[in-house]
Write an enzyme that holds these catalytic residues in place. Structure first.
Site, PDB file in Angstrom:
ATOM      1  CG  ASP A 134      43.124  17.820  70.968  1.00 43.11           C
ATOM      2  OD1 ASP A 134      43.909  19.058  71.975  1.00 43.11           O
ATOM      3  OD2 ASP A 134      43.272  18.231  70.188  1.00 43.11           O
ATOM      4  CE  LYS A 136      41.268  21.200  70.038  1.00 46.75           C
ATOM      5  NZ  LYS A 136      42.882  21.903  69.523  1.00 46.75           N
ATOM      6  CG  ASN A 139      38.685  18.361  69.264  1.00 44.76           C
ATOM      7  OD1 ASN A 139      38.678  19.153  68.319  1.00 44.76           O
ATOM      8  ND2 ASN A 139      39.954  18.155  69.685  1.00 44.76           N
ATOM      9  CG  ASP A 152      39.844  16.189  66.130  1.00 45.88           C
ATOM     10  OD1 ASP A 152      40.324  15.436  66.227  1.00 45.88           O
ATOM     11  OD2 ASP A 152      39.959  16.813  65.394  1.00 45.88           O
ATOM     12  CB  THR A 174      44.802  22.725  73.503  1.00 48.52           C
ATOM     13  OG1 THR A 174      44.457  21.753  71.289  1.00 48.52           O
ATOM     14  CG2 THR A 174      44.650  24.211  72.374  1.00 48.52           C
TER      15      THR A 174
END
Length: 440
Positions: A134, A136, A139, A152, A174
């Site tokens: 994840d 991005k 994070n 995260d 995401t």
């Protein structure tokens, strides 16, 4: 409890609210012992239990204990009360990278520095068998010196999550940053998927907007699946070429991190980073954290060290006994270290290691956190061979053991590892990293 100035478990003073989500709030905190700033993530135990997120919390703790790097948010300790679980983490004063790119594109040199740090952090994760899944800008945090910090790990996967086909199968992440093979739900290589996300982040930093975007989610997925994107005219030619190799919809031909690091544009102004030294973390038994009475013993690590089995324990997701965990290990691990798994209790592993050390005439020094240090001497010389052996608890009946040369001659170490240690440990070893006997 969650008011400013309140002291948490006699160790930290809670300050202002930094952010919040459905199940947790993050506060600025101050260590009463050192005065240093920290970030404290407060998770509501009842909510987590109600929605079945216990495994996700366990995984996050496990992963953050395993991956220690200057560009990864450091977990200092985990504590619990009757109703809350507390993650005490490194405080990143600069906030999210998202807030920076939301204001517009970054300068090329700044974007490159962040990308270099991101790749360094992700490479370390992959070497430990951890896939973020994840990645991005939301994070990724920045410290007060403008250095990047990956955070995260709630959706991260460990390599034992792979099925027998060697691939991960849980679709997560995401949409705008997720790799096409993840969307296709046919199984994917976690490292290749993370590399794709890194490419999207690089694009966003340099452009100020996403490479794949459409108000219709299915149309966006089609663009991602075909790798259809256009670079703005201000992108340097070297960046365009690099992005075409990273955002390759075919994971089999997508560029590797090793090749990214060889790229001319990537190497400009590169400052090397090193893995943080492992330290004894006050990580509590996560199962007890979810008990009705709670457990604040993690706030008092000395009590933990009084237990017979002194382990630097990371309670990783429960595993099926039939899983092949060979993928947990990096096939290209450095020759100075090796790893094996065992279904024996930690006490049995330690006893066996002590027995083997005596046969090899090595001195054994026990340290906290499941760490043994074996020291021997090279006859006729001053070159002392020192080997660290660290035990990690995966589940109470499954352990990961890392054997690493600290000092001395590498050839001597390899010889002892292959000819002495491996045969002597056969009766407690489930699987070694690769097959050392084939490397002779």
């Amino acid at each position: 409890m969650e008011n400013k100035g309140v002291v948490l478990l006699q160790r930290y003073e809670l300050g202002r609210l930094l952010g919040q989500g459905t199940f947790a709030k993050v506060y600025h905190g101050r260590s009463l012992k050192t005065g240093d700033s920290v970030a404290i993530k407060v998770t509501d135990k009842e909510k987590v239990l109600k929605v079945g997120m216990v495994d996700q919390i366990k995984r996050e703790i496990s992963v953050m204990g395993l991956v220690r790097h200057p560009n990864i948010v450091q977990l200092y300790e985990v504590m619990a009360s009757k109703t809350k679980i507390y993650f005490v983490m490194e405080y990143a004063k600069g906030g999210e990278l998202f807030n920076k790119v939301a204001k517009g594109k970054l300068k090329e040199d700044v974007a490159r520095k962040y990308f270099q740090q991101l790749i360094s952090a992700v490479e370390l994760c992959h070497s430990k068998g951890v896939y973020h899944r994840d990645l991005k800008p939301e994070n990724i945090l920045l410290d007060e010196n403008g250095n990047l910090k990956v955070s995260d790990f709630g959706l991260s996967a460990l390599a034992e999550s792979k099925r027998q086909d060697g691939l991960l199968h849980t679709a997560c992440g995401t949409p705008a940053y997720v790799a096409p093979e993840v969307i296709n739900r046919k199984g994917y290589d976690g490292s290749k998927a993370d590399i794709w996300s890194c490419g999207v982040i690089l694009y966003v930093m340099l452009a100020g907007f996403l490479p794949f975007h459409d108000s219709n989610l299915m149309e966006m997925y089609k663009k991602i699946g075909k790798g259809e994107f256009k670079c703005p005219n201000w992108f340097p030619t070297e960046v365009r070429r690099l992005l075409s190799k990273i955002l390759d919809p075919n994971p089999n031909t997508r560029i590797s991190i090793a090749k990214i690091k060889e790229n001319y544009w990537f190497k400009k102004g590169l400052v090397s980073t090193t893995e943080r030294e492992s330290k004894d973390l006050a990580l509590m038994d996560v199962n007890s954290a979810f008990s009705p009475s709670g457990n604040s013993s993690a706030a008092e690590p000395k009590q933990e060290l009084a237990k017979p089995n002194i382990l630097n324990a990371f309670d990783i997701i429960s595993l099926s006994a039939g899983f092949d965990l060979s993928g947990l290990f990096d096939e290209n691990a450095h020759k100075k270290e090796a790893r094996f798994t065992s279904k024996q209790p930690a006490s049995v592993i330690i006893s066996k290691l002590e027995e083997v050390a005596r046969l090899l005439r090595f001195k054994v020094k026990k340290k906290s956190g499941g760490l043994l240090k074996l020291e021997g001497s090279k006859e006729g010389g001053n070159d002392v061979l020192s080997i660290d052996i660290e035990i990690f608890e995966v589940t109470p009946s499954f352990h990961l053991v890392e054997v690493k040369k600290c000092s001395g001659d590498t050839l001597d170490y390899q010889k002892i590892l292959r000819q002495d240690l491996q045969p002597a440990l056969d009766d407690i070893v489930l699987a070694w990293q690769g097959d050392l006997r084939q490397q002779e």
